[in-house]
Design a protein around this motif. Structure first.
Motif, PDB file in Angstrom:
ATOM      1  N   LEU A   1      49.908  45.967  28.529  1.00  0.00           N
ATOM      2  CA  LEU A   1      50.926  45.366  27.663  1.00  0.00           C
ATOM      3  C   LEU A   1      52.295  45.446  28.323  1.00  0.00           C
ATOM      4  O   LEU A   1      52.793  44.446  28.819  1.00  0.00           O
ATOM      5  CB  LEU A   1      50.906  46.065  26.298  1.00  0.00           C
ATOM      6  N   ASP A   2      52.890  46.614  28.367  1.00  0.00           N
ATOM      7  CA  ASP A   2      54.177  46.743  29.044  1.00  0.00           C
ATOM      8  C   ASP A   2      54.018  46.563  30.553  1.00  0.00           C
ATOM      9  O   ASP A   2      54.890  46.008  31.216  1.00  0.00           O
ATOM     10  CB  ASP A   2      54.810  48.104  28.733  1.00  0.00           C
ATOM     11  N   GLU A   3      52.914  47.035  31.088  1.00  0.00           N
ATOM     12  CA  GLU A   3      52.578  46.837  32.493  1.00  0.00           C
ATOM     13  C   GLU A   3      51.242  46.113  32.560  1.00  0.00           C
ATOM     14  O   GLU A   3      50.219  46.645  32.123  1.00  0.00           O
ATOM     15  CB  GLU A   3      52.500  48.171  33.242  1.00  0.00           C
ATOM     16  N   VAL A   4      51.233  44.913  33.090  1.00  0.00           N
ATOM     17  CA  VAL A   4      50.010  44.107  33.178  1.00  0.00           C
ATOM     18  C   VAL A   4      49.328  44.376  34.518  1.00  0.00           C
ATOM     19  O   VAL A   4      49.983  44.461  35.552  1.00  0.00           O
ATOM     20  CB  VAL A   4      50.326  42.608  33.022  1.00  0.00           C
ATOM     21  N   TRP A   5      48.003  44.511  34.492  1.00  0.00           N
ATOM     22  CA  TRP A   5      47.251  44.800  35.707  1.00  0.00           C
ATOM     23  C   TRP A   5      46.054  43.860  35.830  1.00  0.00           C
ATOM     24  O   TRP A   5      45.624  43.256  34.849  1.00  0.00           O
ATOM     25  CB  TRP A   5      46.762  46.258  35.720  1.00  0.00           C
ATOM     26  N   THR A   6      45.530  43.734  37.020  1.00  0.00           N
ATOM     27  CA  THR A   6      44.297  42.980  37.261  1.00  0.00           C
ATOM     28  C   THR A   6      43.398  43.791  38.187  1.00  0.00           C
ATOM     29  O   THR A   6      43.873  44.610  38.978  1.00  0.00           O
ATOM     30  CB  THR A   6      44.549  41.605  37.909  1.00  0.00           C
ATOM     31  N   ALA A   7      42.099  43.557  38.095  1.00  0.00           N
ATOM     32  CA  ALA A   7      41.123  44.206  38.968  1.00  0.00           C
ATOM     33  C   ALA A   7      39.917  43.298  39.093  1.00  0.00           C
ATOM     34  O   ALA A   7      39.521  42.644  38.130  1.00  0.00           O
ATOM     35  CB  ALA A   7      40.707  45.568  38.407  1.00  0.00           C
ATOM     36  N   PRO A   8      39.304  43.229  40.276  1.00  0.00           N
ATOM     37  CA  PRO A   8      38.116  42.385  40.441  1.00  0.00           C
ATOM     38  C   PRO A   8      36.890  43.013  39.805  1.00  0.00           C
ATOM     39  O   PRO A   8      36.740  44.235  39.760  1.00  0.00           O
ATOM     40  CB  PRO A   8      37.964  42.299  41.964  1.00  0.00           C
ATOM     41  N   GLU A   9      36.009  42.172  39.295  1.00  0.00           N
ATOM     42  CA  GLU A   9      34.723  42.617  38.767  1.00  0.00           C
ATOM     43  C   GLU A   9      33.644  41.821  39.485  1.00  0.00           C
ATOM     44  O   GLU A   9      33.605  40.593  39.386  1.00  0.00           O
ATOM     45  CB  GLU A   9      34.625  42.379  37.255  1.00  0.00           C
ATOM     46  N   PRO A  10      32.753  42.475  40.227  1.00  0.00           N
ATOM     47  CA  PRO A  10      31.740  41.744  40.996  1.00  0.00           C
ATOM     48  C   PRO A  10      30.849  40.888  40.112  1.00  0.00           C
ATOM     49  O   PRO A  10      30.581  41.226  38.962  1.00  0.00           O
ATOM     50  CB  PRO A  10      30.941  42.869  41.672  1.00  0.00           C
ATOM     51  N   VAL A  11      30.396  39.787  40.661  1.00  0.00           N
ATOM     52  CA  VAL A  11      29.453  38.899  39.984  1.00  0.00           C
ATOM     53  C   VAL A  11      28.166  38.898  40.786  1.00  0.00           C
ATOM     54  O   VAL A  11      28.159  38.594  41.979  1.00  0.00           O
ATOM     55  CB  VAL A  11      30.000  37.460  39.886  1.00  0.00           C
ATOM     56  N   PHE A  12      27.051  39.276  40.151  1.00  0.00           N
ATOM     57  CA  PHE A  12      25.771  39.253  40.841  1.00  0.00           C
ATOM     58  C   PHE A  12      25.114  37.902  40.629  1.00  0.00           C
ATOM     59  O   PHE A  12      24.990  37.424  39.512  1.00  0.00           O
ATOM     60  CB  PHE A  12      24.830  40.344  40.335  1.00  0.00           C
ATOM     61  N   LEU A  13      24.694  37.298  41.733  1.00  0.00           N
ATOM     62  CA  LEU A  13      23.911  36.063  41.659  1.00  0.00           C
ATOM     63  C   LEU A  13      22.723  36.193  42.595  1.00  0.00           C
ATOM     64  O   LEU A  13      22.794  36.874  43.635  1.00  0.00           O
ATOM     65  CB  LEU A  13      24.754  34.853  42.087  1.00  0.00           C
ATOM     66  N   ALA A  14      21.646  35.541  42.238  1.00  0.00           N
ATOM     67  CA  ALA A  14      20.504  35.523  43.140  1.00  0.00           C
ATOM     68  C   ALA A  14      20.932  34.914  44.469  1.00  0.00           C
ATOM     69  O   ALA A  14      21.823  34.061  44.526  1.00  0.00           O
ATOM     70  CB  ALA A  14      19.356  34.706  42.523  1.00  0.00           C
ATOM     71  N   GLU A  15      20.291  35.325  45.543  1.00  0.00           N
ATOM     72  CA  GLU A  15      20.716  34.897  46.879  1.00  0.00           C
ATOM     73  C   GLU A  15      20.776  33.384  47.005  1.00  0.00           C
ATOM     74  O   GLU A  15      21.670  32.833  47.635  1.00  0.00           O
ATOM     75  CB  GLU A  15      19.754  35.480  47.918  1.00  0.00           C
ATOM     76  N   SER A  16      19.841  32.686  46.371  1.00  0.00           N
ATOM     77  CA  SER A  16      19.786  31.228  46.495  1.00  0.00           C
ATOM     78  C   SER A  16      20.960  30.548  45.821  1.00  0.00           C
ATOM     79  O   SER A  16      21.189  29.369  46.026  1.00  0.00           O
ATOM     80  CB  SER A  16      18.482  30.694  45.902  1.00  0.00           C
ATOM     81  N   ARG A  17      21.731  31.293  45.006  1.00  0.00           N
ATOM     82  CA  ARG A  17      22.824  30.671  44.273  1.00  0.00           C
ATOM     83  C   ARG A  17      24.196  31.156  44.746  1.00  0.00           C
ATOM     84  O   ARG A  17      25.194  30.925  44.096  1.00  0.00           O
ATOM     85  CB  ARG A  17      22.678  30.937  42.773  1.00  0.00           C
ATOM     86  N   LEU A  18      24.217  31.861  45.855  1.00  0.00           N
ATOM     87  CA  LEU A  18      25.499  32.324  46.362  1.00  0.00           C
ATOM     88  C   LEU A  18      26.361  31.136  46.780  1.00  0.00           C
ATOM     89  O   LEU A  18      25.863  30.118  47.252  1.00  0.00           O
ATOM     90  CB  LEU A  18      25.300  33.253  47.560  1.00  0.00           C
ATOM     91  N   VAL A  19      27.672  31.283  46.624  1.00  0.00           N
ATOM     92  CA  VAL A  19      28.581  30.220  47.018  1.00  0.00           C
ATOM     93  C   VAL A  19      28.531  30.068  48.530  1.00  0.00           C
ATOM     94  O   VAL A  19      28.648  31.051  49.269  1.00  0.00           O
ATOM     95  CB  VAL A  19      30.019  30.555  46.578  1.00  0.00           C
ATOM     96  N   PRO A  20      28.355  28.862  49.047  1.00  0.00           N
ATOM     97  CA  PRO A  20      28.307  28.696  50.503  1.00  0.00           C
ATOM     98  C   PRO A  20      29.645  29.047  51.139  1.00  0.00           C
ATOM     99  O   PRO A  20      30.702  28.795  50.586  1.00  0.00           O
ATOM    100  CB  PRO A  20      27.982  27.199  50.674  1.00  0.00           C
ATOM    101  N   ALA A  21      29.578  29.665  52.290  1.00  0.00           N
ATOM    102  CA  ALA A  21      30.811  30.051  53.008  1.00  0.00           C
ATOM    103  C   ALA A  21      31.479  28.822  53.601  1.00  0.00           C
ATOM    104  O   ALA A  21      30.840  27.810  53.829  1.00  0.00           O
ATOM    105  CB  ALA A  21      30.460  31.050  54.097  1.00  0.00           C
TER     106      ALA A  21
END
Length: 526
Positions: free
Chosen positions: A506-526
């Motif tokens: 609230l007074d101090e806003v923060w962000t942090a990454p949260e991993p997303v698990f996907l099956a290997e066949s659905r990974l985003v292409p590099a």
């Protein structure tokens, strides 16, 4: 008197939550800022529903259709759950709620959409028949928590009298909708983000707040935002030339053109049968056209873009459990106040996915809250309760009688409504906008109180400032273009940023990454 479950919000998510909680044997109260059954985005117009027959091929196609658009941040398990639950709830609406779904030429029911006014009218009747205590025109001002930080009810304002009342409960379902920043988009001026503010004040987190820049196309002379119809449109610049690259889905060219002059369109790509279907499906879309003597299928009319924020974006309170529980014990979320990344990733689900999510998350949250309340038992009824709210309720400094909520809202709107700041995002514009919003928050936190205006307006102003800060903090943290969160200086997707962003504070806003698990066949292409 303590109720088992208190539902805040009387739209689709709230009514489904109330129905499921009551069906589980819980005593339920439902409080709505407006009139349950007629306020909110759904009650104002028709909407599609992500209703797909349980055919493996159809379900696979339905899930795959949004994955790339959403930057591969959606979750297949959640998508499948929502498809199953929505299918069951829509059939319940037809069979128990007796909703008059149309039939096709073969006599088969067509259950992929509803007329919002009739849908919500029937939901209100069902809620009342379930003996849910309905409190209309009673916006929530803050959550109540106990000494352990568990949700324990809410403080409401009775708009008719102005009095504040406490409604103790063993569990709370937030179904208060997203935040559209009073942009006047159809049915959304009750959606000022109050629920997310209350959740964060109680200790919850948010997810996907960078995916909050949904803008809808609307005729310049009305607030009706039914963007699907613009897939049949041709767009024109002021000089009559076709606006290159513009479409119902590609709105960046429209935003750029509007910065320097008017933009016009004609729905001239719809054939005769489609035109009839459009008038039947969304009759209110055509009301103003007919009154003004404009034929939108042949005449050019001016358009604008209206911010829908987290109503049509996907950001919201982070869901911690399969029953739509949050990280705050006893607090559940449903509908647009909750993140929809789980089924949409980083791209808007429009009306259909949101409608399915409202039905499903509302049902799970209601059942989950009822079970939580049952496990608490009567022993919690006499626990001490505390107001969890801060800004506008408990100023940290001297109250300023000259500080008005309307002035703070104007500051927020100057930073979030313009296309070049929120839609055509660039860090050089986001950073100074965020600095201005931080200043507005500090001013409100120090000096804004309920004595200066209507309590609900005070808290709505605070919620809009909070939303804007969460949005832009997350937008600056995502240094790529993924889903709706596009950055002009980072136009490409970055495989290293294939994660969700959790936001809080609230007074101090923060962000942090949260991993997303996907099956290997659905990974985003590099």
């Amino acid at each position: 008197m303590t109720v088992d479950v208190l539902v805040l919000g009387g739209g689709p998510a709230g009514t489904w939550a109330a129905l499921r909680a009551a069906a589980a044997g819980a005593s339920v109260a439902l409080a709505d800022k407006g009139f349950c059954g007629s306020s909110g985005a759904t009650a104002a117009a028709g909407t599609g529903i992500w209703y797909v027959r349980p055919d493996p091929e159809l379900r696979e196609r339905a899930m795959a259709s949004r994955e790339a658009l959403g930057g591969y941040l959606a979750d297949r398990d959640w998508m499948a759950r929502v498809l199953d639950e929505t299918y069951a709830r829509v059939d319940e609406l037809a069979e128990v709620g007796r909703y008059p779904f149309p039939v096709d030429r073969a006599g088969r029911p067509v259950r992929t959409g509803v007329q919002g006014p009739e849908y919500m009218r029937r939901q209100r009747i069902r809620v009342q028949r379930a003996e849910v205590r309905v409190l209309d025109h009673a916006p929530a001002i803050e959550l109540l928590t106990d000494a352990d930080g568990s949700a324990a009810g809410a403080r409401l304002q009775r708009l008719a009298t102005g009095e504040l009342i406490d409604v103790p409960s063993r569990a709370v379902v937030l179904a208060t909708g997203g935040c559209a920043f009073l942009s006047k988009t159809l049915g959304c001026n009750v959606n000022t983000g109050d629920g997310a503010l209350m959740a964060v004040e109680a200790g919850a987190e948010l997810s996907g707040m960078e995916f909050s820049n949904a803008y809808a196309i609307a005729p310049e002379f009305t607030s009706v935002t039914k963007t699907a119809y613009y897939s049949f449109a041709t767009f024109y610049q002021a000089n009559g030339e076709i606006l290159a690259g513009a479409s119902g889905k590609s709105r960046s060219p429209i935003a750029r053109a509007l910065a320097s002059g008017p933009v016009y369109c004609t729905l001239d790509r719809a054939d005769a049968e489609q035109r009839r279907a459009m008038r039947l499906g969304q009759p209110n879309f055509f009301l103003t056209f007919d009154r003004l003597g404009i034929d939108p299928f042949t005449d050019r009319f001016p358009i604008t873009l209206l911010l829908e924020g987290t109503v049509r974006g996907t950001g919201g309170v982070r869901v911690a459990g399969a029953d739509c529980s949050t990280s705050v014990p006893g607090l559940y979320v449903a509908g647009d106040v909750a993140t929809r990344e789980l089924i949409c990733g980083g791209f808007t689900g429009g009306g259909s996915h949101n409608a399915a999510w409202a039905m499903s998350s509302g049902s799970w949250a209601g059942a989950g809250a009822a079970e939580y309340a049952r496990l608490q038992g009567d022993s919690v009824d006499d626990r001490q309760r505390f107001g969890a709210g801060g800004v506008g309720l408990r100023p940290t400094g001297r109250p300023d009688a000259e500080l008005r909520p309307a002035d703070l809202v104007a500051v927020v709107q100057r930073e979030v409504l313009p296309y070049d700041k929120n839609y055509l995002r660039h860090g050089d514009r986001l950073r100074p906008a965020l600095a201005t919003l931080h200043d507005a928050w500090r001013q409100a936190r120090t000096s804004l109180t309920l004595t200066q205006a209507d309590p609900s307006k005070v808290r709505s102003a605070a919620a809009m400032i909070a939303h804007a800060r969460w949005m832009y903090t997350a937008a600056l943290a995502r240094t790529e273009s993924r889903g709706m969160a596009r950055r002009e200086e980072f136009p490409d997707i970055d495989p290293a940023q294939h994660h969700r962003l959790i936001t809080g504070g609230l007074d101090e806003v923060w962000t942090a990454p949260e991993p997303v698990f996907l099956a290997e066949s659905r990974l985003v292409p590099a």
